[in-house]
Enzyme design. Structure first.
Site, PDB file in Angstrom:
ATOM      1  N   TYR A 282      32.704  -4.840   3.650  1.00  0.00           N
ATOM      2  CA  TYR A 282      33.525  -3.956   2.865  1.00  0.00           C
ATOM      3  C   TYR A 282      33.119  -4.387   1.711  1.00  0.00           C
ATOM      4  O   TYR A 282      33.597  -3.232   0.436  1.00  0.00           O
ATOM      5  CB  TYR A 282      34.145  -3.086   3.849  1.00  0.00           C
TER       6      TYR A 282
ATOM      7  N   PHE B 251      22.107  14.841 -22.218  1.00  0.00           N
ATOM      8  CA  PHE B 251      21.548  14.610 -20.803  1.00  0.00           C
ATOM      9  C   PHE B 251      22.285  15.527 -20.075  1.00  0.00           C
ATOM     10  O   PHE B 251      23.601  16.530 -20.048  1.00  0.00           O
ATOM     11  CB  PHE B 251      21.057  13.482 -20.427  1.00  0.00           C
ATOM     12  N   ASP B 252      21.027  16.656 -19.146  1.00  0.00           N
ATOM     13  CA  ASP B 252      22.612  17.894 -18.739  1.00  0.00           C
ATOM     14  C   ASP B 252      23.773  17.535 -17.727  1.00  0.00           C
ATOM     15  O   ASP B 252      24.083  18.455 -18.063  1.00  0.00           O
ATOM     16  CB  ASP B 252      21.045  18.705 -18.050  1.00  0.00           C
TER      17      ASP B 252
ATOM     18  N   ASP C  64      24.538   6.025 -23.286  1.00  0.00           N
ATOM     19  CA  ASP C  64      23.485   6.057 -21.887  1.00  0.00           C
ATOM     20  C   ASP C  64      22.449   5.429 -21.288  1.00  0.00           C
ATOM     21  O   ASP C  64      21.488   5.415 -22.264  1.00  0.00           O
ATOM     22  CB  ASP C  64      23.236   7.728 -22.224  1.00  0.00           C
TER      23      ASP C  64
ATOM     24  N   ALA D 209      19.776   5.264 -19.433  1.00  0.00           N
ATOM     25  CA  ALA D 209      19.772   5.288 -18.028  1.00  0.00           C
ATOM     26  C   ALA D 209      17.708   4.393 -18.847  1.00  0.00           C
ATOM     27  O   ALA D 209      16.738   4.120 -17.395  1.00  0.00           O
ATOM     28  CB  ALA D 209      18.939   6.940 -17.939  1.00  0.00           C
TER      29      ALA D 209
ATOM     30  N   LYS E  20      16.318   5.112 -13.161  1.00  0.00           N
ATOM     31  CA  LYS E  20      14.950   5.085 -14.427  1.00  0.00           C
ATOM     32  C   LYS E  20      13.950   3.311 -14.634  1.00  0.00           C
ATOM     33  O   LYS E  20      14.025   3.320 -13.658  1.00  0.00           O
ATOM     34  CB  LYS E  20      16.052   5.712 -15.399  1.00  0.00           C
TER      35      LYS E  20
ATOM     36  N   HIS F 196      16.513  27.025 -12.434  1.00  0.00           N
ATOM     37  CA  HIS F 196      14.769  26.627 -12.247  1.00  0.00           C
ATOM     38  C   HIS F 196      14.492  26.046 -10.585  1.00  0.00           C
ATOM     39  O   HIS F 196      13.515  26.384 -10.460  1.00  0.00           O
ATOM     40  CB  HIS F 196      14.918  25.461 -13.286  1.00  0.00           C
TER      41      HIS F 196
END
Ligand SMILES: *Cc1c(COP(=O)(O)O)cnc(C)c1O
Length: 451
Positions: free
Chosen positions: A76, A128-129, A218, A220, A261, A443
């Site tokens: 843990y 990014f969204d 960011d 990614a 990613k 979407h």
């Protein structure tokens, strides 16, 4: 880095475990498409032959990663796997305070809830969204300032992911006190996985440091971005990829990273900062939402997989093959007369559906028509990024994202052959109308019908 005198760039790996892919008849595909309401997100993966929906969490792990998974320490607190993870990420980024999170958006949410809020603003080359959603959820404003040519599919500039420095200067001059963070998304996903140059990262960092505003990345697709700097930016061709990556991080004060990613992991994310005061806030928020700081919403084995994946992502042979696979598909489509966004980005090829299907009006979703046709023709799953996903969108694109290390050159040749068949009947393709739609993010779950 070895030179490679051959025209054929090979997959720099061999295959040790295989997974059968479904091969359906045309009638079965048509029935599946009907059942999914012509929405490819609602197709069962069992009905997809080549899945290019996303490169997120869909990569193939290496033998080293699977082996690392077995030695994961599930303690843990203070797990050995955390120590390894922290060491790796510190070496990569040079940042002192490293927190594991369950995926990229969890890192964004922690930042948004601790250091953003009403009256604040974040500038980004393009949010990014999920980043935008988290910034806005806090009450802050998310402003995109990409370079002007980022939105032009025909412009072949090498670094279309860059931030517009004049717009940055203007924002800093006008509302410096309001701006909480300036951020660069590497690569710039929302404009097609287009890279950001080191010159641009340096220029943004310099401006932020001059006025004391935190500069974040960011990260990614940090490794793909480092590859493009190496391959396209003068002065960086002889610098080792980990050193290029380290330079990018050295220019920043903190980062968020989706390990799905360039971590080449199936799940995971990272939040890192140099700032001890921010780190303290992040830690408290992390405990509230993710878990104890030495596992942060992940299992010990996940930390091991991410640590190995981050290193493998910077292997030059891997990155050469990765960039070549995307460019190969892009060139193939271009050569058979399908309009694509140029130059190819780091993780996906984008078909320009507005030019491909000029007879289908924007409100009949030309991108969706192309995406459905690719599936119907050969079981290839892509995703519309246009007026169906983002109502009012200027561009009508179809994204073919390549999962990391998953498909071979024959799969890519097959995708191009399927696309050629779609091209042959492009003039007869019809648009779609929405039958049923949720109030937001339509979407993912809307149902459509052909016109
Ligand atoms: C995927 C992605 C994120 C969000 O990461 P998740 O792991 O999907 O939560 C953030 N920024 C960029 C640029 C991404 O591509």
């Amino acid at each position: 880095m070895n030179d490679w005198p051959f025209r054929t760039i090979i997959e720099p790996f061999r295959i040790k475990a295989v997974e059968a892919i479904p091969i359906l008849s045309r009638a079965e595909r048509l029935a599946a498409l009907e059942r999914a309401g012509h929405n490819l997100f609602k197709l069962p993966a069992e009905a997809v032959t080549v899945d290019l929906l996303t490169d997120s969490g869909t990569g193939a792990m290496s033998a080293r990663q699977w082996a690392a998974l077995m030695i994961g320490d599930e303690s843990y607190a203070g797990s050995r796997s955390f120590v390894r993870f922290e060491e790796t990420v510190r070496r990569l980024s040079g940042m002192a305070h490293i927190f594991p999170v369950h995926q990229g958006r969890a890192a964004e949410r922690i930042v948004a809830r601790t250091v953003l809020g009403p009256g604040r603003e974040v500038l980004n080359n393009t949010h990014f969204d999920t980043t935008r959603a988290n910034v806005e959820q806090s009450g802050a404003v998310a402003t995109d300032i990409p370079v002007a040519h980022a939105g032009d599919p025909a412009n072949r500039s090498a670094f279309k992911g860059d931030m517009d420095l004049a717009a940055l200067d203007k924002a800093l001059a006008e509302r410096r006190d309001k701006i909480a963070i300036v951020m660069l998304t590497l690569t710039n996903n929302a404009v097609g996985g287009q890279p950001v140059s080191m010159a641009n990262i340096e220029a943004v960092s310099r401006r932020c440091r001059a006025v004391g505003i935190p500069f974040w990345i960011d990260a990614a697709r940090f490794a793909e971005n480092a590859w493009f700097i190496h391959a396209r930016e003068p002065g960086w061709e002889n610098v080792a990829l980990p050193d290029i990556a380290r330079r990018m991080f050295d220019l920043a004060d903190g980062f968020t990273l989706s390990a799905k990613k360039d971590g080449i992991a199936h799940i995971g994310g990272i939040l890192g900062t140099r700032d001890p005061a921010w780190a303290e806030k992040f830690k408290n928020e992390l405990i509230l939402g993710e878990g104890f700081p030495t596992y942060g919403g992940l299992a010990g084995r996940d930390l091991e997989c991410v640590a190995v994946g981050l290193e493998e992502a910077l292997d030059p042979e891997y990155l050469r093959y990765r960039a070549r696979s995307v460019a190969y598909l892009c060139d193939k489509l271009d050569n058979i007369g399908i309009p694509v966004v140029q130059p190819p980005g780091g993780h996906a090829v984008f078909i320009d559906a507005a030019r491909f299907l000029p007879h289908v009006p924007v409100d009949a979703f030309p991108g969706q028509a192309v995406a459905c046709a690719l599936y119907e023709e050969g079981g290839v799953r892509s995703v519309e990024i246009g007026s169906f996903m983002f109502p009012g969108s200027k561009l009508q694109l179809v994204r073919l994202a390549l999962p990391r290390r998953v498909y071979t050159q024959a799969h890519v040749d097959y995708v191009a052959e399927v696309a050629a068949r779609v091209r042959d009947r492009a003039a007869s393709l019809r648009g779609y109308r929405i039958v049923e739609s949720p109030p937001f993010l339509r979407h993912f779950s809307a149902t459509l019908a052909p016109l």
